[in-house]
Motif scaffolding. Structure first.
Motif, PDB file in Angstrom:
ATOM      1  N   LYS B  29       0.973  -1.114  -0.148  1.00  0.00           N
ATOM      2  CA  LYS B  29       0.194   0.221   0.057  1.00  0.00           C
ATOM      3  C   LYS B  29       1.410   1.286  -0.046  1.00  0.00           C
ATOM      4  O   LYS B  29       1.650   1.878   1.052  1.00  0.00           O
ATOM      5  CB  LYS B  29      -0.558   0.185   1.404  1.00  0.00           C
ATOM      6  CG  LYS B  29      -1.455  -1.288   1.396  1.00  0.00           C
ATOM      7  CD  LYS B  29      -2.910  -1.259   1.819  1.00  0.00           C
ATOM      8  CE  LYS B  29      -3.613  -2.526   1.748  1.00  0.00           C
ATOM      9  NZ  LYS B  29      -4.812  -2.094   1.425  1.00  0.00           N
ATOM     10  N   MET B  31       2.720   4.989   0.909  1.00  0.00           N
ATOM     11  CA  MET B  31       1.866   5.460   2.002  1.00  0.00           C
ATOM     12  C   MET B  31       2.146   7.335   1.409  1.00  0.00           C
ATOM     13  O   MET B  31       1.198   8.030   2.238  1.00  0.00           O
ATOM     14  CB  MET B  31       3.622   5.562   2.304  1.00  0.00           C
ATOM     15  CG  MET B  31       3.957   5.039   3.421  1.00  0.00           C
ATOM     16  SD  MET B  31       2.518   4.608   5.150  1.00  0.00           S
ATOM     17  CE  MET B  31       2.844   5.973   5.999  1.00  0.00           C
ATOM     18  N   LYS B  33      -0.395   8.087  -0.521  1.00  0.00           N
ATOM     19  CA  LYS B  33      -1.784   8.525  -0.980  1.00  0.00           C
ATOM     20  C   LYS B  33      -2.007   9.478   0.506  1.00  0.00           C
ATOM     21  O   LYS B  33      -2.786  10.279  -0.041  1.00  0.00           O
ATOM     22  CB  LYS B  33      -2.770   7.284  -1.247  1.00  0.00           C
ATOM     23  CG  LYS B  33      -3.520   6.890  -1.447  1.00  0.00           C
ATOM     24  CD  LYS B  33      -3.927   6.187  -2.065  1.00  0.00           C
ATOM     25  CE  LYS B  33      -5.859   5.893  -2.165  1.00  0.00           C
ATOM     26  NZ  LYS B  33      -6.987   6.348  -0.981  1.00  0.00           N
ATOM     27  N   ASN B  34      -2.315   9.159   0.839  1.00  0.00           N
ATOM     28  CA  ASN B  34      -2.379   9.590   2.420  1.00  0.00           C
ATOM     29  C   ASN B  34      -0.919  10.753   3.211  1.00  0.00           C
ATOM     30  O   ASN B  34      -1.806  11.894   4.221  1.00  0.00           O
ATOM     31  CB  ASN B  34      -3.332   8.649   3.825  1.00  0.00           C
ATOM     32  CG  ASN B  34      -4.440   8.481   2.464  1.00  0.00           C
ATOM     33  OD1 ASN B  34      -5.158   9.416   1.809  1.00  0.00           O
ATOM     34  ND2 ASN B  34      -5.366   7.390   2.803  1.00  0.00           N
ATOM     35  N   TYR B  35       0.262  10.279   2.550  1.00  0.00           N
ATOM     36  CA  TYR B  35       0.758  10.465   3.612  1.00  0.00           C
ATOM     37  C   TYR B  35       1.528  11.282   2.095  1.00  0.00           C
ATOM     38  O   TYR B  35       1.270  12.337   1.492  1.00  0.00           O
ATOM     39  CB  TYR B  35       1.506   9.810   5.002  1.00  0.00           C
ATOM     40  CG  TYR B  35       1.973  10.456   6.071  1.00  0.00           C
ATOM     41  CD1 TYR B  35       1.664  11.893   6.370  1.00  0.00           C
ATOM     42  CD2 TYR B  35       3.395  10.084   6.022  1.00  0.00           C
ATOM     43  CE1 TYR B  35       3.108  11.941   7.052  1.00  0.00           C
ATOM     44  CE2 TYR B  35       4.186  10.991   6.595  1.00  0.00           C
ATOM     45  CZ  TYR B  35       4.231  11.423   7.519  1.00  0.00           C
ATOM     46  OH  TYR B  35       4.647  11.767   8.519  1.00  0.00           O
ATOM     47  N   VAL B  41      11.217   4.712   3.289  1.00  0.00           N
ATOM     48  CA  VAL B  41      10.796   3.311   3.210  1.00  0.00           C
ATOM     49  C   VAL B  41       9.874   3.506   2.495  1.00  0.00           C
ATOM     50  O   VAL B  41       9.592   4.543   1.249  1.00  0.00           O
ATOM     51  CB  VAL B  41       9.157   4.146   4.706  1.00  0.00           C
ATOM     52  CG1 VAL B  41       8.209   3.179   4.449  1.00  0.00           C
ATOM     53  CG2 VAL B  41      10.336   4.310   5.469  1.00  0.00           C
ATOM     54  N   ALA B  44       4.100   0.710   2.447  1.00  0.00           N
ATOM     55  CA  ALA B  44       3.576   0.149   3.762  1.00  0.00           C
ATOM     56  C   ALA B  44       3.159  -1.429   2.796  1.00  0.00           C
ATOM     57  O   ALA B  44       2.252  -1.496   2.515  1.00  0.00           O
ATOM     58  CB  ALA B  44       2.718   0.828   4.479  1.00  0.00           C
ATOM     59  N   THR B  45       2.432  -2.328   4.516  1.00  0.00           N
ATOM     60  CA  THR B  45       1.853  -3.113   4.452  1.00  0.00           C
ATOM     61  C   THR B  45       0.434  -3.764   5.245  1.00  0.00           C
ATOM     62  O   THR B  45       1.142  -2.424   6.459  1.00  0.00           O
ATOM     63  CB  THR B  45       2.198  -4.336   3.909  1.00  0.00           C
ATOM     64  OG1 THR B  45       0.912  -5.161   3.533  1.00  0.00           O
ATOM     65  CG2 THR B  45       2.781  -4.828   4.718  1.00  0.00           C
ATOM     66  N   ILE B  46      -0.330  -4.120   5.439  1.00  0.00           N
ATOM     67  CA  ILE B  46      -1.047  -4.400   6.600  1.00  0.00           C
ATOM     68  C   ILE B  46      -0.711  -6.460   7.528  1.00  0.00           C
ATOM     69  O   ILE B  46      -1.215  -6.690   6.138  1.00  0.00           O
ATOM     70  CB  ILE B  46      -2.561  -4.245   6.275  1.00  0.00           C
ATOM     71  CG1 ILE B  46      -3.425  -3.115   6.811  1.00  0.00           C
ATOM     72  CG2 ILE B  46      -3.149  -4.503   7.841  1.00  0.00           C
ATOM     73  CD1 ILE B  46      -4.355  -2.394   5.561  1.00  0.00           C
ATOM     74  N   GLY B  50      -3.500  -6.891  11.659  1.00  0.00           N
ATOM     75  CA  GLY B  50      -4.383  -5.480  11.323  1.00  0.00           C
ATOM     76  C   GLY B  50      -3.368  -4.721  11.805  1.00  0.00           C
ATOM     77  O   GLY B  50      -3.874  -3.541  11.186  1.00  0.00           O
ATOM     78  N   SER B  51      -2.119  -4.379  11.831  1.00  0.00           N
ATOM     79  CA  SER B  51      -1.544  -3.578  12.298  1.00  0.00           C
ATOM     80  C   SER B  51      -0.872  -3.647  10.757  1.00  0.00           C
ATOM     81  O   SER B  51      -0.413  -3.964   9.799  1.00  0.00           O
ATOM     82  CB  SER B  51       0.193  -4.065  13.626  1.00  0.00           C
ATOM     83  OG  SER B  51       0.128  -4.600  13.041  1.00  0.00           O
ATOM     84  N   VAL B  52      -0.418  -2.088  11.036  1.00  0.00           N
ATOM     85  CA  VAL B  52       0.681  -1.673  10.155  1.00  0.00           C
ATOM     86  C   VAL B  52       2.232  -1.644  10.188  1.00  0.00           C
ATOM     87  O   VAL B  52       2.840  -1.368  11.106  1.00  0.00           O
ATOM     88  CB  VAL B  52       0.696  -0.058   9.956  1.00  0.00           C
ATOM     89  CG1 VAL B  52       1.291   1.109   8.327  1.00  0.00           C
ATOM     90  CG2 VAL B  52      -1.478   0.429   9.669  1.00  0.00           C
ATOM     91  N   ALA B  53       2.848  -2.236   8.854  1.00  0.00           N
ATOM     92  CA  ALA B  53       3.529  -2.313   9.003  1.00  0.00           C
ATOM     93  C   ALA B  53       4.332  -1.602   7.984  1.00  0.00           C
ATOM     94  O   ALA B  53       3.450  -1.247   6.282  1.00  0.00           O
ATOM     95  CB  ALA B  53       4.771  -3.588   8.442  1.00  0.00           C
ATOM     96  N   LEU B  54       5.916  -0.686   7.774  1.00  0.00           N
ATOM     97  CA  LEU B  54       6.262  -0.515   6.789  1.00  0.00           C
ATOM     98  C   LEU B  54       7.312  -0.783   6.205  1.00  0.00           C
ATOM     99  O   LEU B  54       8.586  -1.697   6.856  1.00  0.00           O
ATOM    100  CB  LEU B  54       7.539   0.980   7.126  1.00  0.00           C
ATOM    101  CG  LEU B  54       6.752   1.665   8.025  1.00  0.00           C
ATOM    102  CD1 LEU B  54       7.093   3.271   8.835  1.00  0.00           C
ATOM    103  CD2 LEU B  54       5.629   2.435   7.361  1.00  0.00           C
TER     104      LEU B  54
END
Lengths: 167, 82
Positions: B29, B31, B33-35, B41, B44-46, B50-54
């Protein structure tokens, strides 16, 4: 439906900024507290409100960026409004909530606040503007004799995504 | 714990990490897009919980480390000459 609300928001924000026009509009605002001070943003820019949970810390991020969270498959960053506005947050507050905001360009981000208070109808004519153009407040408004700051989401977003224009 | 990485051109580098948790296949995913872009980096991924990892941009990290050592070497050389 989503398009409609975004258009309405655009119209309302325009009315907020161009105060020279004689006509005034009433905007429904969501009022929240950061520390002792209350702020509000247009309810149409809010996507949802959820509890604050663990964030993933981002390297090289400004101090006011708490980190990234996963909102049903979307990765978004959470801004600690107390740190962003440089005010002291409430200590030992377990009820802190994140207001998920969507900008006109579709950028989704979260605002960490101490508590959500209520809704208020704000008449654009009643807004006392702040002088600074690049400030993070549109102005101040009196709601039930409480002085409430109207947060300028455009400025917050600009700080979040950086000065580089997004393609 | 040391993690040895190798890029397409075959150059190797070691990353010092606290712990190796495992390996997994992830959905990438953006970063941006919304940041914004974060140095070092790539995305990112989920994770499953459910937690976010870079996702680290290893080639950028190596390139940065190499240019830093080159700069230091050049600096050292110029000090020797002068």
């Amino acid at each position: 439906m989503n398009m409609l609300s975004t258009n309405q928001e655009t119209k309302m924000t325009d009315q907020l900024t161009t105060r020279e026009t004689a006509e005034t509009a009433t905007i429904k605002m969501i009022v929240f507290a950061v520390g002792a001070q209350e702020y509000c943003i247009p309810i149409l820019s809010v996507r949802e409100i959820r509890g604050f949970e663990k964030t993933t810390t981002l390297p090289f991020a400004p101090a006011y960026v708490c980190g990234a969270i996963n909102l049903r498959g979307i990765i978004l960053t959470v801004i600690d409004l107390a740190a962003y506005l440089n005010i002291t947050a409430e200590l030992e507050n377990s009820r802190r909530v994140v207001i998920i905001v969507e900008s006109r360009d579709g950028v989704v981000y979260g605002l960490l606040v101490d508590r959500v208070i209520d809704l208020a109808d704000v008449n654009t004519g009643d807004v006392q503007p702040t002088s600074d153009e690049g400030a993070c407040l549109h102005g101040l408004v009196l709601v039930d004799n409480r002085m409430i700051g109207i947060l300028k989401l455009d400025t917050v977003l600009k700080h979040l995504v950086g000065d580089t224009t997004k393609e | 714990m040391v993690l040895v990485v190798e890029n397409e051109s075959g150059s190797r580098a070691a990353l010092i990490v606290d712990e190796i948790l495992g390996q997994t296949q992830v959905v990438i995913k953006s970063m941006e897009k919304n940041y914004r872009h974060i140095f070092g980096v790539s995305a990112a991924t989920i994770l499953g919980d459910g937690s976010v990892a870079l996702i680290l941009d290893v080639s950028a990290l190596i390139a940065a480390a190499l240019s830093q050592t080159e700069n230091k070497a050049a600096l050292g050389l110029s000090e020797l000459v002068s």
